[in-house]
Design a protein around this motif. Structure first.
Motif, mmCIF file in Angstrom:
data_model
loop_
_atom_site.group_PDB
_atom_site.id
_atom_site.type_symbol
_atom_site.label_atom_id
_atom_site.label_comp_id
_atom_site.label_asym_id
_atom_site.label_seq_id
_atom_site.Cartn_x
_atom_site.Cartn_y
_atom_site.Cartn_z
ATOM 1 N N SER A 24 0.806 -1.229 0.000
ATOM 2 C CA SER A 24 0.000 0.000 0.000
ATOM 3 C C SER A 24 0.830 1.265 0.000
ATOM 4 N N TYR A 104 1.550 -4.856 9.833
ATOM 5 C CA TYR A 104 0.175 -4.683 9.361
ATOM 6 C C TYR A 104 -0.831 -4.642 10.498
ATOM 7 N N THR A 108 -2.976 -0.967 9.042
ATOM 8 C CA THR A 108 -4.363 -0.856 8.582
ATOM 9 C C THR A 108 -5.063 0.312 9.264
ATOM 10 N N LEU A 112 -6.463 3.928 7.676
ATOM 11 C CA LEU A 112 -7.844 4.377 7.857
ATOM 12 C C LEU A 112 -7.910 5.715 8.582
ATOM 13 N N GLY A 140 -6.129 -3.427 14.221
ATOM 14 C CA GLY A 140 -5.085 -4.372 13.842
ATOM 15 C C GLY A 140 -5.290 -5.742 14.439
ATOM 16 N N LEU A 143 -8.177 -7.442 12.575
ATOM 17 C CA LEU A 143 -7.773 -7.926 11.261
ATOM 18 C C LEU A 143 -6.914 -9.180 11.389
ATOM 19 N N ALA A 295 -5.728 -0.038 0.753
ATOM 20 C CA ALA A 295 -6.309 -0.808 1.856
ATOM 21 C C ALA A 295 -6.347 -2.294 1.524
ATOM 22 N N ILE A 298 -2.915 -3.926 1.715
ATOM 23 C CA ILE A 298 -2.518 -4.316 3.065
ATOM 24 C C ILE A 298 -3.081 -5.692 3.401
ATOM 25 N N VAL A 299 -4.363 -5.893 3.131
ATOM 26 C CA VAL A 299 -5.020 -7.155 3.487
ATOM 27 C C VAL A 299 -4.436 -8.320 2.694
ATOM 28 N N PHE A 302 -1.013 -9.102 3.865
ATOM 29 C CA PHE A 302 -1.157 -9.698 5.195
ATOM 30 C C PHE A 302 -1.490 -11.188 5.078
#
Length: 486
Positions: A24, A104, A108, A112, A140, A143, A295, A298-299, A302
């Protein structure tokens, strides 16, 4: 012998590889890139870095084609070298991926918070000059537990989720790129270097190659998860290279569309790169799309590094170099749940340090990965010289390409470790983390049981591929005893 189940489809494996590379920070660091290296240095630097990373990936491809087993680089290092080398490679990768998982945990929420500043409330403590806020940590943690749950019931669910998220990223990126080129102009991009700068275009471009190289790490996840892929060994090898090319193209095209949209010198003066550029250009929806790419990046990263970290632990435990509990598979799902829990624990504990301290870990990741790349390229040539990769063309220029990537990896290591280098690690914390992590690994290695003879180690790592690797007269014969370093 514990075997992981083949549940990852070919499209999902491609998504894991490509989306595992794309993060990201590049989206909002675009302004800084343009300011430091010019639009031309940034674009051309990414293209060169992608080519160099693809050269390394060619070595991965050949090795994965021959040995598509969990652990990837660990397997290659053990087969070409010995258990000690395999452990060091695995330990460096665990350090890299576990640090990324921890990063991460806070990244995250921080991303945001750029949209919802109220998340920066309820300050808990400060580490490394950065304040840790309760909502950021809570996001975090949530997630992390979601990613754990996605992996808890097997790789099939998490890989399908990765494919879906990557598809959404591609759709958003396509919208951003089309709008950037349609509304922008070539005049915004050209000249692509600052004529008033004292730095030549060649130096600007080459100066960005090393940073760009670090944005292309992660394609090794494909090799690490190869044992769980529903694909031929040859196809897995191809996907390794494809992942690098797709990720590099993703970076390059989006940043080029950004430089096309507005005068790149203007973007260089902004704060949030692509995200801000589209907002300034009067396209808030596309700015939101760019934000969502970040965003989702990142996911997806991760998910990839979380899965990879647990499989690395599984592979080392498989040959008694980590506690056997990490090698245990759930009887119903075939998932290494203990390794998943251990990865979660490391991520959450380190994540509590916040970005101020984790930046020290993150800056060492590039060195860890570069060492692993260099070892993997060495393993490729070592096994190739022994005939362990099967029939090879005797005179093919393509066999030289992995060496180019390997040399670039060695350059990265020296550039990071030599104090006088502009790319050097920061003293003292990053050097201490680098030295301390390796020292801890050496201690753990010599405290591990290491009772398995080398032949059993190879059989455990390679499974059914053991006979393919060593059962032919033109393949190298595994020594009865391990190498001197045990």
């Amino acid at each position: 012998m514990s075997e992981l189940r083949k549940t990852i489809s070919v499209p999902a494996l491609i998504a894991i590889g490509a989306a595992g590379v794309i993060g990201s920070s590049w989206l909002y660091l675009g302004s800084e890139f343009f300011a430091d290296f010019g639009a031309g240095g940034t674009i051309l630097g990414f293209i060169i870095a992608t080519a160099l990373a693809a050269c390394v990936a060619l070595a991965y491809s050949a090795l994965a084609n021959r040995m598509p087993r969990a652990g990837g680089e660990i397997v290659y290092a053990v087969v070409a070298g010995n258990s000690f080398l395999g452990f060091i490679v695995g330990w460096l990768l665990i350090g890299a991926y576990a640090s990324m998982v921890a990063f991460y945990v806070t990244a995250t929420g921080r991303l945001l918070s750029t949209v919802w500043p109220e998340l920066n409330s309820v300050a808990l403590y400060s580490v490394g000059g950065e304040t840790i806020f309760l909502p950021i940590i809570a996001i975090g943690f949530a997630l992390t537990l979601i990613v754990l749950a996605m992996n808890w019931f097997g790789a099939e669910f998490s890989s399908r989720a990765q494919l879906m998220l990557f598809s959404i990223m591609v759709i958003f990126a396509a919208a951003v790129v089309v709008a950037g080129f349609a509304r922008g102009s070539f005049d915004n991009f050209w000249p692509m270097f600052d004529s008033a700068s004292e730095t030549s275009p060649v130096v600007s471009t080459l100066s960005f190659v090393l940073p760009a190289f670090s944005f292309l790490t992660g394609f090794g996840v494909v090799a690490i998860l190869a044992e769980e892929a529903r694909a031929s060994a040859k196809r897995i090898g191809q996907i390794v290279v494809l992942s690098v090319v797709l990720a590099g193209a993703f970076y390059t095209i989006v940043l080029l569309a950004t430089a096309w949209l507005l005068p790149w010198e203007e973007i260089a003066g902004m704060t949030n790169g692509t995200i801000e550029a589209f907002d300034v250009a009067g396209m808030p929806l596309l700015s939101t799309a760019a934000f969502l790419i970040g965003a989702l990046g990142i996911v997806t990263t991760f998910i990839a590094v979380f899965s990879a970290s647990s499989r690395l632990m599984f592979a080392l435990a498989r040959i008694e170099l980590l506690p056997p509990m990490l090698h245990k598979l759930d009887s119903k799902t075939g998932t290494p749940r203990n390794a998943l829990l251990f990865t979660t624990g490391i991520g959450l504990v380190l994540g509590l340090l916040g970005p101020g301290a984790l930046v020290w870990f993150l800056n060492t990741i590039g060195v860890f990965i570069a060492i692993v790349w260099a070892v993997t390229v060495w393993a490729y040539y070592r096994l190739r010289s022994q005939g362990g990769l099967g029939p090879q063309p005797s005179r093919s220029w393509t066999t030289l390409l992995p060496a180019v990537g390997g040399i670039a990896s060695v350059v990265i290591v020296f550039a990071a470790l030599i104090p006088a280098s502009p790319m050097s690690l920061r003293w003292p914390f990053e050097y201490l983390i680098f030295i301390g992590w390796i020292a801890l690994g050496v201690v753990l290695y010599f405290r591990s049981p290491r009772r398995m003879p080398r032949t059993d180690v190879l059989r455990s790592l390679l499974g059914d591929y053991y006979d393919r690797q060593f059962g032919q007269t033109d393949s190298p014969t595994p020594p009865v005893e391990d190498h001197p370093v045990r």
